[in-house]
Design an enzyme around this catalytic site. Structure first.
Site, mmCIF file in Angstrom:
data_model
loop_
_atom_site.group_PDB
_atom_site.id
_atom_site.type_symbol
_atom_site.label_atom_id
_atom_site.label_comp_id
_atom_site.label_asym_id
_atom_site.label_seq_id
_atom_site.Cartn_x
_atom_site.Cartn_y
_atom_site.Cartn_z
ATOM 1 N N GLU A 1 38.865 43.438 39.206
ATOM 2 C CA GLU A 1 40.099 44.060 38.709
ATOM 3 C C GLU A 1 39.766 44.610 37.328
ATOM 4 O O GLU A 1 39.741 43.881 36.346
ATOM 5 C CB GLU A 1 41.237 43.025 38.633
ATOM 6 C CG GLU A 1 41.485 42.246 39.926
ATOM 7 C CD GLU A 1 41.973 43.119 41.074
ATOM 8 O OE1 GLU A 1 42.574 44.174 40.804
ATOM 9 O OE2 GLU A 1 41.748 42.749 42.238
ATOM 10 N N CYS B 1 46.105 47.013 31.439
ATOM 11 C CA CYS B 1 45.246 47.829 32.308
ATOM 12 C C CYS B 1 46.036 48.945 32.976
ATOM 13 O O CYS B 1 45.483 49.982 33.293
ATOM 14 C CB CYS B 1 44.596 46.946 33.365
ATOM 15 S SG CYS B 1 45.809 46.016 34.331
HETATM 16 P P1 NAD Z 1 35.864 41.037 29.322
HETATM 17 O O1 NAD Z 1 35.289 41.801 30.456
HETATM 18 O O2 NAD Z 1 35.106 40.962 28.056
HETATM 19 O O3 NAD Z 1 36.220 39.549 29.744
HETATM 20 C C1 NAD Z 1 36.860 39.187 30.950
HETATM 21 C C2 NAD Z 1 36.441 37.776 31.333
HETATM 22 O O4 NAD Z 1 35.031 37.741 31.536
HETATM 23 C C3 NAD Z 1 36.722 36.727 30.261
HETATM 24 O O5 NAD Z 1 37.127 35.536 30.900
HETATM 25 C C4 NAD Z 1 35.382 36.560 29.566
HETATM 26 O O6 NAD Z 1 35.199 35.319 28.980
HETATM 27 C C5 NAD Z 1 34.424 36.736 30.714
HETATM 28 N N1 NAD Z 1 33.103 37.218 30.298
HETATM 29 C C6 NAD Z 1 32.783 37.978 29.224
HETATM 30 N N2 NAD Z 1 31.462 38.235 29.207
HETATM 31 C C7 NAD Z 1 30.922 37.604 30.280
HETATM 32 C C8 NAD Z 1 29.609 37.483 30.803
HETATM 33 N N3 NAD Z 1 28.575 38.046 30.206
HETATM 34 N N4 NAD Z 1 29.436 36.768 31.945
HETATM 35 C C9 NAD Z 1 30.485 36.194 32.580
HETATM 36 N N5 NAD Z 1 31.747 36.265 32.103
HETATM 37 C C10 NAD Z 1 31.975 36.962 30.984
HETATM 38 O O7 NAD Z 1 37.335 41.564 29.046
HETATM 39 P P2 NAD Z 1 37.827 42.660 28.020
HETATM 40 O O8 NAD Z 1 36.849 43.733 27.862
HETATM 41 O O9 NAD Z 1 38.324 42.057 26.815
HETATM 42 O O10 NAD Z 1 39.055 43.159 28.918
HETATM 43 C C11 NAD Z 1 39.618 44.373 28.820
HETATM 44 C C12 NAD Z 1 39.413 45.127 30.100
HETATM 45 O O11 NAD Z 1 39.996 44.419 31.203
HETATM 46 C C13 NAD Z 1 40.109 46.466 30.061
HETATM 47 O O12 NAD Z 1 39.263 47.442 30.615
HETATM 48 C C14 NAD Z 1 41.315 46.258 30.958
HETATM 49 O O13 NAD Z 1 41.811 47.437 31.516
HETATM 50 C C15 NAD Z 1 40.778 45.317 31.967
HETATM 51 N N6 NAD Z 1 41.875 44.617 32.627
HETATM 52 C C16 NAD Z 1 42.087 44.843 33.932
HETATM 53 C C17 NAD Z 1 43.155 44.236 34.553
HETATM 54 C C18 NAD Z 1 43.435 44.461 36.011
HETATM 55 O O14 NAD Z 1 44.247 43.720 36.564
HETATM 56 N N7 NAD Z 1 42.833 45.431 36.648
HETATM 57 C C19 NAD Z 1 43.996 43.396 33.837
HETATM 58 C C20 NAD Z 1 43.727 43.178 32.488
HETATM 59 C C21 NAD Z 1 42.665 43.798 31.882
#
Ligand code: NAD
Length: 484
Positions: free
Chosen positions: A218, A256
């Site tokens: 997602e 998002c």
């Molecule tokens: P992110 O990708 O940095 O983190 C998401 C999750 O992944 C967190 O729990 C984090 O701890 C974990 N994570 C981070 N690095 C990791 C790694 N190397 N290995 C395993 N896990 C890891 O999230 P972000 O960048 O802060 O989020 C923002 C993005 O999320 C935006 O692009 C937004 O649009 C998207 N988003 C999508 C939805 C949806 O439902 N489609 C909802 C909310 C946010």
């Protein structure tokens, strides 16, 4: 204990094998167990309402009303919907069996997948964690939830509370950052649902390949919003209410499915901007009416968009930033360069570019040149335009004359397509995402057709042809020896 702080690898290994044992015990398959988990979640949401408001304010400065609308209330509605429908969703579904197999029964039997892992994001740290968890439990799985470390108060709240309201042997909350996420992905899961960025999504997918772990991603995208020339005064105001609400009152645009930018005809742009400004003044009257930017890194990322001279020159409203409070004023930009960062990257904040087109139909060509977004919004009463948008563009969802609200329509799947991700959930789609649809086919020994077996001759091919062409008259005549 159902909660772990960052722990060495070995500990995660025993956590996963412990969960596998719980799953193998079979108790999570029982509908009574699944219902008790959903009721536990509802109790948690009701008894801990005040704490939930506090942690969401702490992490993101969300107002209680916003937190209730976007996270708590939406979750309560969703869990109740699942509870009401679980019996129906979990029941075997009859499928059609071909006549040639008579007497036979074909069934689709949903079964749990096993041990599943949910990664959640920081912007809806409660909703994006518990919505998928509730569906995974409803489908009879055991679950590990990895909340986002970037919303630490909510993560700590979940870690402390979930084990007290749910089966603490079957539901674990593992706190931590990227390192813990990577360690978790070293293990074999029966499904991973990841909500977050495209960059980390790629890492998750790569790591999942090692164990052939199925993954739902997602992700984010730039969600466009087409605003047609709206004639009526009321229609214009309602449209603008919904745009302002969706852009600035939902985690300050850090969503998002937030409206990322607007496409509008040149002649309607000044009218739209005027209404946006006046409505902003009413809706976001004080800073407390809008959530805050998550942290200094995201504040800097958003400030950087405005450092571009041409982008800065396009600001027609707002634009002030306070690094001390991490506050960014709701900001409207008119025609920033389409190749600038603000128009090529997901904004995820309270900045709203407006791009003008000569004719509103031109916006379809503009959208088709971009990656497929999570959502497309269009405010219009023109049925032909609605049809063209639906038929000619691709996105996770299309919403006409509103924005964001599609998220709480349980009957609609939620998810992306192409670069915005894959795997749809919400309502029954969540149950399906965490279930294996097992095909069960029951036959009897009553009728046996020998033409399906060797030794082969031409008459057997003829009979097989009748079967595959559903020519049962030919088949019957052939079996009776009346037709060769
Ligand atoms: P992110 O990708 O940095 O983190 C998401 C999750 O992944 C967190 O729990 C984090 O701890 C974990 N994570 C981070 N690095 C990791 C790694 N190397 N290995 C395993 N896990 C890891 O999230 P972000 O960048 O802060 O989020 C923002 C993005 O999320 C935006 O692009 C937004 O649009 C998207 N988003 C999508 C939805 C949806 O439902 N489609 C909802 C909310 C946010």
């Amino acid at each position: 204990m159902g909660s772990l702080q960052e722990k060495p690898r070995l500990r995660l290994g025993s956590l996963v094998s412990g969960l596998q044992e719980v799953y193998e015990s079979g108790r999570t398959r029982e509908l009574a167990w699944r219902r008790s988990q959903l009721r536990g979640l509802l109790r948690l949401l009701s008894e801990k309402e005040e704490e939930i408001f506090e942690v969401l304010r702490d992490d993101l400065g969300k107002n209680r009303a916003e937190s209730y609308r976007d996270e708590l209330g939406a979750l309560v509605k969703s869990v109740n919907h699942t509870l009401r429908n679980l019996g129906k969703w979990a029941a075997p579904e009859k499928a059609q069996a071909p006549l040639v197999s008579f007497p036979a029964t074909a069934l689709v039997v949903p079964e749990p997948l096993g041990v599943v892992l949910v990664f959640s994001c920081w912007n809806f740290p409660l909703g994006l964690a518990l919505e998928p968890v509730s569906g995974a439990l409803a489908a009879g799985n055991v679950v590990v939830l990895k909340p986002s470390e970037l919303a630490p108060s909510t993560a700590a709240f979940l870690a402390a509370t979930v084990p007290r309201y749910l089966d603490s042997e079957a539901v674990k909350v593992v706190e931590g950052g990227p390192e813990v996420g990577e360690q978790l992905m070293e293990h074999r899961w029966d499904k991973v649902l990841f909500t977050g960025s495209e960059r980390v999504g790629r890492l998750i997918l790569t790591k999942a390949a090692k164990h052939l772990t199925p993954v739902a991603l997602e992700l984010g995208s730039k969600c466009p919003c087409i605003v047609d020339y709206l004639d009526g005064k009321r229609g214009r105001q309602v449209a603008v209410n919904r745009i302002v609400g969706a852009k600035w009152s939902v985690c300050a645009g850090q969503a998002c499915i937030a409206i990322d930018y607007i496409l509008v005809e040149e002649k309607f742009a000044p009218i739209l901007i005027g209404l946006l400004k006046s409505t902003l003044k009413n809706f976001i009257a004080t800073p407390e009416c809008m959530a805050r930017i998550l942290n200094a890194k995201h504040f800097q990322r958003l400030s950087n968009y405005l450092q571009d001279v041409k982008v800065a020159a396009s600001v027609v409203h707002g634009g002030s930033l306070n690094p001390k409070t991490l506050a960014i004023e709701p900001t409207i930009l008119l025609n920033p360069p389409v190749d600038s960062d603000i128009m090529t990257e997901e904004i995820f904040g309270p900045l709203l570019p407006i791009i003008t087109v000569k004719k509103i139909e031109d916006s379809i060509r503009f959208l088709k040149s971009k990656p497929k977004p999570l959502s497309i919004y269009a405010f219009t009463t023109n049925e032909k335009l609605k049809r063209r948008i639906t038929e000619e563009t691709s996105s996770g969802s299309v919403t006409f004359n509103d924005a964001i609200v599609q998220y709480v329509v349980e009957g609609l799947p939620f998810g992306g397509v192409g670069h915005s991700g894959f795997g749809q959930y919400h309502g029954k789609y969540t149950f399906d995402m965490f279930s294996n649809k097992k095909a069960v086919f029951k036959r009897s020994f009553l009728i046996e057709f020998m033409f399906r077996y060797p030794p082969w001759d031409d008459s057997k091919i003829r009979m097989l042809r009748h079967v595959f062409n559903l020519n049962y008259v030919g088949l019957l005549l052939g079996l009776l020896g009346l037709r060769r």
